[in-house]
Design an enzyme around this catalytic site. Structure first.
Site, short mmCIF file in Angstrom:
data_model
loop_
_atom_site.label_atom_id
_atom_site.label_comp_id
_atom_site.label_asym_id
_atom_site.label_seq_id
_atom_site.Cartn_x
_atom_site.Cartn_y
_atom_site.Cartn_z
N ASP A 199 0.38 -1.19 -0.30
CA ASP A 199 -0.36 -0.23 -0.15
C ASP A 199 0.74 1.59 0.03
O ASP A 199 0.85 2.51 -0.50
CB ASP A 199 -0.87 0.04 1.45
CG ASP A 199 -2.11 0.34 0.99
OD1 ASP A 199 -1.93 1.73 0.22
OD2 ASP A 199 -3.01 0.79 1.92
N TYR A 228 -0.65 -7.64 8.11
CA TYR A 228 -1.96 -8.44 8.46
C TYR A 228 -1.92 -10.44 9.07
O TYR A 228 -2.91 -11.61 9.13
CB TYR A 228 -2.79 -8.57 7.15
CG TYR A 228 -4.30 -7.42 7.52
CD1 TYR A 228 -4.02 -6.53 7.85
CD2 TYR A 228 -4.94 -7.63 6.18
CE1 TYR A 228 -4.39 -5.62 8.05
CE2 TYR A 228 -5.66 -6.03 6.39
CZ TYR A 228 -5.67 -5.07 6.82
OH TYR A 228 -6.27 -4.12 7.07
N1 APR Z 1 5.68 -4.88 -3.82
C1 APR Z 1 5.19 -6.75 -4.20
N2 APR Z 1 5.31 -7.22 -2.35
C2 APR Z 1 5.48 -6.52 -1.64
C3 APR Z 1 5.42 -5.50 -1.81
C4 APR Z 1 5.42 -4.60 -3.24
N3 APR Z 1 6.46 -3.45 -3.26
N4 APR Z 1 5.73 -3.76 -0.63
C5 APR Z 1 6.02 -5.27 0.18
N5 APR Z 1 5.10 -6.17 0.04
C6 APR Z 1 4.80 -8.34 0.08
C7 APR Z 1 4.93 -8.29 1.33
O1 APR Z 1 6.36 -8.47 1.75
C8 APR Z 1 3.88 -9.63 1.90
O2 APR Z 1 4.55 -10.51 1.83
O3 APR Z 1 3.15 -8.41 0.54
C9 APR Z 1 3.20 -8.65 0.87
C10 APR Z 1 1.42 -8.68 1.89
O4 APR Z 1 2.32 -8.00 2.26
P1 APR Z 1 1.61 -6.20 2.93
O5 APR Z 1 1.70 -5.18 2.28
O6 APR Z 1 1.77 -5.75 4.49
O7 APR Z 1 -0.62 -6.14 3.05
P2 APR Z 1 -1.07 -7.78 4.21
O8 APR Z 1 -0.67 -7.92 4.50
O9 APR Z 1 -2.28 -7.80 3.09
O10 APR Z 1 -1.46 -5.65 4.96
C11 APR Z 1 -2.51 -5.42 4.83
O11 APR Z 1 -0.75 -2.89 5.61
O12 APR Z 1 -0.13 -1.69 4.41
C12 APR Z 1 -0.42 -1.60 5.33
O13 APR Z 1 -2.51 -0.29 4.25
C13 APR Z 1 -2.47 -1.24 4.56
O14 APR Z 1 -3.51 -2.14 6.88
C14 APR Z 1 -3.13 -2.49 5.29
C15 APR Z 1 -2.72 -3.64 5.54
#
Ligand code: APR
Length: 183
Positions: A45, A134
């Site tokens: 995000d 999450y």
């Molecule tokens: N590209 C691809 N994957 C990524 C990137 C990127 N630029 N950055 C992080 N990731 C990976 C993480 O390493 C993890 O494997 O994406 C996966 C999901 O992680 P998160 O982004 O933390 O998503 P999630 O677990 O669904 O949590 C969502 O986190 O950032 C906040 O606003 C968001 O509250 C929401 C929560």
């Protein structure tokens, strides 16, 4: 590791696994791992809003003032990203597995694909929803993600390509192992 599969295809549709940063993708739609307030955050995000610029948040605030329920998704433009759309998918927070996490995760993937198809997207990039902040265990999440997407592609024959863009080697490998089980 090299013997693990990195793609699956059926008819004119295909799933690919790559390791990388999803904001580098040149596709029709990039899926964001959002929260239900669409408030931005870290992880995927943060990267999407940083790289895509402020127009994405401006649009989601205006179009979706009540946010997006867990297990669903909404769509916006992609600002400065090399995509036409960002699909903001809200996966569940992991609470141990007895709060319908599996159903909600599958539903977030399905709803994202429905939106992609409705908007004519043929190439769609997904991160691993819910397995970062999450806390969803990656092995279980990878199985759900791949099965849900395979079932959707088998049923609808589109979009043409779903590419999982997995940030770290461990997540990439876990998805490849889950894909091996599936095919
Ligand atoms: N590209 C691809 N994957 C990524 C990137 C990127 N630029 N950055 C992080 N990731 C990976 C993480 O390493 C993890 O494997 O994406 C996966 C999901 O992680 P998160 O982004 O933390 O998503 P999630 O677990 O669904 O949590 C969502 O986190 O950032 C906040 O606003 C968001 O509250 C929401 C929560």
């Amino acid at each position: 590791m090299s013997s693990l599969p990195t793609h699956w295809s059926s008819g004119s549709t295909r799933i690919e696994l790559v390791q990388g940063d999803i904001t580098d993708q040149q596709v029709d739609a990039i899926v964001n791992a959002a929260n239900s307030r669409l408030a931005g955050g870290g992880g995927v995000d943060g990267a999407i809003h940083r790289r895509g610029g402020p127009s994405i948040m401006a649009e989601t605030r205006q179009k979706y003032p009540n946010g997006c329920p867990t297990g669903s998704a909404v769509i916006s433009g992609a600002g400065d990203l090399a995509a036409r759309y960002v699909i903001h998918a809200v996966g569940p927070v992991w609470h141990g597995g007895d709060r319908q996490e599996a159903e909600l995760l599958a539903s977030a993937y399905r709803r994202s694909l429905e939106l992609a198809v409705q908007h004519g997207c043929q190439l769609v990039a997904f991160p691993s929803l819910s397995t970062g902040a999450y806390g969803y265990p990656v092995e279980a999440a990878a199985r759900i993600a791949l099965r849900t997407i395979r079932d959707f592609l088998t049923e609808h024959s589109k979009p043409a390509l779903v590419r999982f863009v997995l940030f770290d080697a461990k997540t990439f490998q876990t998805f490849a192992e889950a894909l091996r089980e599936l095919i």
